[in-house]
Design a protein around this motif. Structure first.
Motif, short mmCIF file in Angstrom:
data_model
loop_
_atom_site.label_atom_id
_atom_site.label_comp_id
_atom_site.label_asym_id
_atom_site.label_seq_id
_atom_site.Cartn_x
_atom_site.Cartn_y
_atom_site.Cartn_z
N HIS A 68 0.91 5.00 -7.38
CA HIS A 68 1.43 4.03 -8.37
C HIS A 68 1.51 2.63 -7.77
O HIS A 68 1.21 1.64 -8.43
CB HIS A 68 2.78 4.49 -8.90
CG HIS A 68 2.70 5.77 -9.64
ND1 HIS A 68 2.01 5.89 -10.82
CD2 HIS A 68 3.19 7.00 -9.36
CE1 HIS A 68 2.09 7.14 -11.25
NE2 HIS A 68 2.79 7.83 -10.37
N LEU A 69 1.89 2.57 -6.49
CA LEU A 69 1.90 1.28 -5.81
C LEU A 69 0.45 0.82 -5.58
O LEU A 69 0.13 -0.36 -5.75
CB LEU A 69 2.65 1.37 -4.47
CG LEU A 69 2.63 0.10 -3.62
CD1 LEU A 69 3.31 -1.06 -4.34
CD2 LEU A 69 3.32 0.36 -2.27
N ALA A 70 -0.41 1.77 -5.25
CA ALA A 70 -1.83 1.43 -5.02
C ALA A 70 -2.45 0.76 -6.25
O ALA A 70 -3.33 -0.10 -6.13
CB ALA A 70 -2.61 2.69 -4.63
N ALA A 71 -1.95 1.14 -7.42
CA ALA A 71 -2.47 0.53 -8.66
C ALA A 71 -2.15 -0.96 -8.73
O ALA A 71 -2.72 -1.69 -9.54
CB ALA A 71 -1.89 1.24 -9.89
N GLY A 72 -1.25 -1.41 -7.87
CA GLY A 72 -0.87 -2.82 -7.87
C GLY A 72 -1.81 -3.70 -7.06
O GLY A 72 -1.78 -4.93 -7.17
N LEU A 73 -2.68 -3.07 -6.23
CA LEU A 73 -3.56 -3.89 -5.37
C LEU A 73 -4.63 -4.58 -6.23
O LEU A 73 -5.44 -3.93 -6.88
CB LEU A 73 -4.22 -3.00 -4.31
CG LEU A 73 -4.99 -3.75 -3.23
CD1 LEU A 73 -4.04 -4.56 -2.34
CD2 LEU A 73 -5.80 -2.77 -2.35
N ASN A 74 -4.62 -5.88 -6.23
CA ASN A 74 -5.57 -6.65 -7.06
C ASN A 74 -6.63 -7.35 -6.23
O ASN A 74 -7.78 -7.51 -6.68
CB ASN A 74 -4.83 -7.69 -7.91
CG ASN A 74 -4.29 -7.11 -9.22
OD1 ASN A 74 -4.50 -7.67 -10.29
ND2 ASN A 74 -3.61 -5.97 -9.15
N VAL A 75 -6.26 -7.83 -5.04
CA VAL A 75 -7.21 -8.55 -4.18
C VAL A 75 -6.93 -8.15 -2.75
O VAL A 75 -5.76 -8.05 -2.35
CB VAL A 75 -7.04 -10.09 -4.32
CG1 VAL A 75 -7.95 -10.83 -3.35
CG2 VAL A 75 -7.30 -10.56 -5.75
N HIS A 76 -8.00 -7.90 -1.97
CA HIS A 76 -7.81 -7.61 -0.54
C HIS A 76 -9.02 -8.08 0.26
O HIS A 76 -10.16 -7.80 -0.13
CB HIS A 76 -7.60 -6.10 -0.32
CG HIS A 76 -7.63 -5.72 1.13
ND1 HIS A 76 -6.72 -6.24 2.04
CD2 HIS A 76 -8.46 -4.91 1.85
CE1 HIS A 76 -6.99 -5.75 3.24
NE2 HIS A 76 -8.05 -4.95 3.15
N ALA A 77 -8.74 -8.80 1.33
CA ALA A 77 -9.76 -9.22 2.29
C ALA A 77 -11.01 -9.79 1.62
O ALA A 77 -12.14 -9.38 1.90
CB ALA A 77 -10.13 -8.04 3.21
N GLY A 78 -10.80 -10.70 0.71
CA GLY A 78 -11.93 -11.40 0.11
C GLY A 78 -12.61 -10.66 -1.03
O GLY A 78 -13.72 -11.03 -1.44
#
Ligand code: NAD
Length: 363
Positions: A338-348
């Motif tokens: 559920h927290l992983a669903a919050g990742l929108n942008v990572h490392a470019g």
């Protein structure tokens, strides 16, 4: 982990990423917390309170962006803040990237790991980090509507609760979700006659069971909707069709059938509004009148009650912040999809499918 909250710089934003109590939770768990001086002023929290909570106070936002591993905010970073974000840093805040190409490009360029409150999901479904703001807006909608019903604000001069010997006001709530449910609770509490309209039978059942004879439920078709708004002193627009603009359920044509001085509160204005005549207003000048009907269409209602909103937001954001601080974002997300669903942008890279699709990024 070193965690920081700068003062919010978006126009008219008084909330803050971390309350003193949240700062305390983080510090007693062994983390360093840095708060920009004056960041809590809008919620009535002084630098001294943050110091007592174990936080240190930074003189300027630059210090926080330079020093901290995780930035906890409320609103999306403004251009000057985006320029300070860097690779390896975590940004945890509301982002709303899909309609914001410029912000997305800047976050991608910065290399930051951006976790958006609004896309974190919950075990029972729904979007738990958005829910408190809907609760606030729903509850506020009745306060705002009650004020607009006063003569001085253009309303028809009706007290929602009535008085002994005088009938109470009638409230129609269109949409029985989070906003509508909370609006109905406040209206029922004031003693108004409340009708809740929805198209979803399950919602009607839940709301009907909860309120029993204290509020009526009605299926939302054109005829019932028309009847309900014609009878109402106050109409709350609380519909949502996920991922779509709000349907225009009340047309300009229908206003002439309403009571003169009746009030429409369009909470769905942030999705374009569910009344044809709505346009977004601000807390400085919240209402306008069309064909004798008062409209209240403030797009960021929770901003007016910054203290309550900040505490409500922290109740749902802090548990994730603590886990990210303890485990690192990768492990925290590995353990909690559920927290992983919050990742929108990572490392470019854009990592959230709907944003990538909308703005043309490869996942
Ligand atoms: P929700 O999903 O919990 O509830 C929406 C409800 O609308 C659902 O029950 C759905 O069945 C119902 N609905 C859909 N079409 C309908 C129709 N034609 N007639 C009647 N009901 C219908 O959503 P929510 O959290 O309650 O949010 C409602 C709206 O309020 C959203 O647009 C949200 O963005 C907005 N909102 C605005 C503010 C603000 O400051 N203005 C703050 C928070 C939320």
């Amino acid at each position: 982990m070193r965690i920081g909250s700068p003062r919010e710089i978006k126009n008219n934003e008084f909330r803050v990423g971390l309350t003193p109590e949240s700062a305390h939770e983080l510090t007693v768990n062994g983390h360093d917390v840095v708060i920009e001086t004056g960041a809590g002023v809008g919620i009535g929290a002084s630098d001294e309170e943050y110091r007592r909570a174990g936080a240190t106070i930074a003189a300027k936002a630059e210090d926080i962006f330079a020093e901290c591993d995780m930035i906890v905010k409320v609103k999306e970073p403004q251009a000057s803040e985006r320029a300070m974000l860097r690779e390896g840093q975590i940004l945890y805040t509301y982002l709303h990237l899909a309609p914001d190409a410029e912000q997305t490009a800047d976050l991608v360029k910065s290399g930051v790991t951006a976790i958006a409150y609004e896309t974190v999901t919950g075990p029972g479904g729904g979007l738990p980090l958005l829910k408190p703001m809907s609760q606030v807006a729903g509850r506020m909608s009745i306060q705002a509507g009650a004020t607009a019903l006063e003569k001085a604000h253009g309303g028809r001069g009706v007290l929602l609760g009535g008085v002994p010997g005088v009938m109470p006001g009638k409230v129609a709530v269109i949409g029985g979700g989070v906003v509508g449910f909370n609006a109905a609770q406040m209206a029922v509490g004031l003693g108004a006659q409340v009708t809740i309209l929805d198209r979803n039978p399950e919602v009607l059942e839940t709301v009907g069971t909860h309120f029993e004879n204290r509020a009526a439920t009605r299926f939302s078709n054109k005829v019932n909707l028309h009847d309900s708004i014609c009878e109402a002193d106050l109409v709350i627009g609380a519909v949502l069709i996920p991922g779509a603009a709000a349907p225009k359920l009340v047309t300009r044509e229908m206003l002439k059938d309403m009571k003169p001085g009746a009030v429409l509160v369009d909470v769905a204005i942030d999705q374009g509004g569910c009344f044809e005549t709505s346009y977004p207003t601000t807390h400085d000048d919240p209402t306008f009148v069309v064909d004798g009907v008062v409209h209240y269409c403030v797009a960021n209602m929770p901003g007016a009650v910054a203290r309550t909103s900040t505490y409500a937001l922290n109740n749902v954001t802090l548990p994730h912040a603590l886990r990210i601080a303890e485990l690192g974002w990768k492990e925290a997300m590995r353990r909690d999809p559920h927290l992983a669903a919050g990742l929108n942008v990572h490392a470019g890279r854009v990592t959230y499918a709907a944003v990538a699709e909308e703005l043309g990024y490869d996942l």
